[in-house]
Design a protein around this motif. Structure first.
Motif, short mmCIF file in Angstrom:
data_model
loop_
_atom_site.label_atom_id
_atom_site.label_comp_id
_atom_site.label_asym_id
_atom_site.label_seq_id
_atom_site.Cartn_x
_atom_site.Cartn_y
_atom_site.Cartn_z
N ALA A 54 0.83 -1.21 0.00
CA ALA A 54 0.00 0.00 0.00
C ALA A 54 0.86 1.26 0.00
CB ALA A 54 -0.93 0.00 1.21
N PHE A 55 1.89 1.28 0.86
CA PHE A 55 2.74 2.47 0.94
C PHE A 55 3.45 2.73 -0.38
CE2 PHE A 55 3.37 1.76 5.79
CZ PHE A 55 2.07 2.18 6.01
N ALA A 56 3.82 1.66 -1.09
CA ALA A 56 4.55 1.82 -2.34
C ALA A 56 3.64 2.24 -3.49
CB ALA A 56 5.28 0.53 -2.70
N THR A 57 2.47 1.61 -3.59
CA THR A 57 1.61 1.85 -4.76
C THR A 57 0.74 3.09 -4.60
OG1 THR A 57 -0.03 0.32 -3.85
CG2 THR A 57 1.57 -0.58 -5.41
N VAL A 58 0.02 3.19 -3.51
CA VAL A 58 -0.87 4.33 -3.30
C VAL A 58 -0.06 5.61 -3.10
CG1 VAL A 58 -2.74 5.29 -1.90
CG2 VAL A 58 -2.65 2.83 -2.34
N GLY A 59 1.07 5.49 -2.40
CA GLY A 59 1.91 6.66 -2.21
C GLY A 59 2.36 7.28 -3.51
N ASN A 64 1.31 9.43 4.54
CA ASN A 64 2.77 9.37 4.53
C ASN A 64 3.37 10.39 3.58
OD1 ASN A 64 2.90 7.20 6.30
ND2 ASN A 64 3.03 5.67 4.69
N VAL A 65 2.77 10.52 2.42
CA VAL A 65 3.31 11.42 1.38
C VAL A 65 2.88 12.87 1.63
CG1 VAL A 65 3.25 11.96 -1.08
CG2 VAL A 65 3.45 9.58 -0.32
N LEU A 66 1.64 13.06 2.07
CA LEU A 66 1.09 14.41 2.18
C LEU A 66 1.70 15.21 3.32
CD1 LEU A 66 -2.76 14.41 1.53
CD2 LEU A 66 -0.96 15.51 0.21
N ILE A 67 1.96 14.59 4.45
CA ILE A 67 2.38 15.38 5.61
C ILE A 67 3.72 16.07 5.39
CG2 ILE A 67 2.99 15.28 8.06
CD1 ILE A 67 0.70 13.39 8.49
N PRO A 68 4.76 15.41 4.84
CA PRO A 68 5.98 16.17 4.53
C PRO A 68 5.72 17.33 3.57
CG PRO A 68 6.44 13.82 4.47
CD PRO A 68 4.96 13.97 4.59
N THR A 69 4.79 17.16 2.64
CA THR A 69 4.43 18.23 1.72
C THR A 69 3.78 19.39 2.46
OG1 THR A 69 4.02 16.55 0.04
CG2 THR A 69 3.17 18.76 -0.41
N ALA A 107 -6.58 -3.36 3.43
CA ALA A 107 -5.95 -2.66 2.31
C ALA A 107 -6.51 -1.25 2.16
CB ALA A 107 -6.15 -3.47 1.02
N VAL A 108 -7.82 -1.10 2.35
CA VAL A 108 -8.44 0.23 2.28
C VAL A 108 -7.87 1.14 3.36
CG1 VAL A 108 -10.62 1.48 2.62
CG2 VAL A 108 -10.57 -0.59 1.21
N ALA A 109 -7.79 0.63 4.59
CA ALA A 109 -7.25 1.43 5.70
C ALA A 109 -5.80 1.82 5.43
CB ALA A 109 -7.36 0.64 7.00
N LEU A 110 -5.01 0.89 4.97
CA LEU A 110 -3.59 1.16 4.71
C LEU A 110 -3.41 2.15 3.57
CD1 LEU A 110 -2.35 -2.51 5.14
CD2 LEU A 110 -1.74 -0.58 6.61
N SER A 111 -4.33 2.15 2.62
CA SER A 111 -4.27 3.14 1.54
C SER A 111 -4.40 4.55 2.09
CB SER A 111 -5.38 2.86 0.52
OG SER A 111 -5.19 1.60 -0.11
N GLY A 112 -5.28 4.73 3.05
CA GLY A 112 -5.40 6.04 3.70
C GLY A 112 -4.12 6.44 4.39
#
Length: 406
Positions: free
Chosen positions: A65-70, A124-129, A114-119
């Motif tokens: 999830a972290f790799a694909t959705v991110g 993961n990506v948005l907060i540093p942004t 999988a749905v929860a992990l997608s969130g």
């Protein structure tokens, strides 16, 4: 443009604190879907009739999830807006955890996980942004706030899920509690919807195609991946390392708990220290040295001294908040930070996911820990080399001014 610069002076302080609260509450939730399952894995497998393959898939889902959705998060943010997308991510996280806490079917449990992990992957990506956009002059302190909340949430879900299950007598309740925490995190982002930053068109330097040809992007990604690989190895195998060395499971569990707790002060200190330097290479070297001392001690020193060496490894784990800082420090704009965050974390988590599996295969094939430790030291060498390149002050946008080959 940051909403803090757009707001009237009277609103700036309250808006800034609301953003901080929103980031803290979101970070508390990003790992609860992962670490709340591990302590109950055997019980869940039995109750849901989950096969070994299903249990293996469940433990692999976070990396996938972290790799694909991110990877697609920057595109979604440009279309939806950063604040709205993080709100949707937290709702998705909470709904996924709520559904899986109510079901009795293994396939539905896996899908809702999988749905929860997608969130969580989007967060993961948005907060540093968001840190780069709203707090460009406070990246160090805000990374400390973010990673500390992330570590607390991670440890809280891992430590509290079993006691909640025992007190309630129901694993459904023990998992459902974390959906309630996600609901709390939604509140500040609902209030921040009116403060959505202005969206810009995609910028060429943050596109995946260009990033895939960027030496800086790859070194940041590999640095992120190697530190995550070491973390996964430690959380997955430290207890086994200790029991193979003669510790009882209870004592090994205590040391693992101490290791997890030590990560919190390290997470607080490293970004504060690293932000004092324009060049992060001294910090990179110091953390790799701490890792090397710790793993050498675990490998060669008497087993009775393991707690000392675990402490050194915990210091080395400060490479995680440092890697997150680099996502913002190596870019000039929030859009570029979003692209580098997506690329670095997606590629990094794919690299990291292989670590625990490789250690297990090498341990079984060699009949001991010498070969796995050799692998770990090789990973540390790669971490050092990539960290030395990524740690020097440079910017992704400057690198991308050169024309693409071909």
């Amino acid at each position: 443009m940051t909403v803090l610069t757009q707001a009237p002076r009277g609103r700036t302080t309250s808006l800034a604190w609301l953003l901080v609260l929103g980031i803290v509450l979101a970070a508390l939730n990003l790992r609860t879907a992962v670490t709340s399952v591990g302590p109950l894995l055997d019980q869940l497998s039995t109750a849901l009739g989950m096969t070994s393959a299903g249990a293996g898939l469940l433990t692999t889902l976070p990396v996938l999830a972290f790799a694909t959705v991110g990877a697609v998060t920057p595109t979604l943010a440009r279309r939806v807006g950063e604040h709205r997308l993080l709100l949707l991510a937290l709702v998705t996280l909470g709904v996924g955890m709520l559904v899986r806490s109510l079901v009795g079917s293994a396939p539905v449990f896996l899908i809702s996980s999988a749905v929860a992990l997608s969130g969580g992957a989007v967060g993961n990506v948005l907060i540093p942004t968001l840190i780069k956009r709203h707090f460009p002059a406070r990246i160090g302190i805000m990374t400390t706030v973010y990673t500390t909340a992330l570590a607390v949430g991670t440890m809280l879900a891992a430590a509290a899920t079993v006691p909640i299950e025992r007190a309630s007598g129901d694993w459904h309740i023990a998992l459902g509690v974390w959906a309630a925490l996600a609901a709390v995190a939604v509140v500040p982002w609902l209030m921040l919807l009116r403060s959505e930053p202005e969206r810009r068109a995609a910028q060429s330097e943050s596109g995946i195609r260009r990033l895939a040809r960027s030496k800086l992007a790859w070194t940041v990604a590999i640095y992120f991946g190697t530190q995550s690989m070491i973390a996964y190895i430690m959380f997955g195998w430290l207890a086994t390392i200790l029991t193979d060395g003669g510790y009882t499971p209870d004592r090994a569990g205590v040391i693992l708990g101490a290791f997890t707790a030590l990560n919190i002060p390290v997470t607080i200190l490293v970004p504060v220290i690293a932000s004092r330097f324009r060049d992060q290479r001294p910090v990179v070297i110091g953390l790799v040295v701490a890792y090397a001392i710790g793993f050498a001690g675990l490998w060669a020193a008497p087993a009775s001294t393991a707690l000392i060496w675990v402490g050194f490894v915990a210091i080395g784990m400060g490479s995680f908040p440092l890697a997150l800082m680099m996502l913002a420090l190596r870019t000039r704009t929030p859009e570029a930070t979003a692209g580098l965050s997506a690329f670095g974390q997606s590629a990094g988590y794919l690299i990291a996911g292989a670590g625990p599996l490789l250690v297990g295969v090498l341990r079984e094939a060699s009949g001991g820990w010498a070969v796995p430790y050799t692998l770990i030291f090789a990973v540390l060498l790669v971490q050092l080399l990539t960290g030395l390149y990524a740690g020097r002050e440079r910017y992704l946008e400057d690198e991308r001014k050169a024309p693409l080959p071909g």
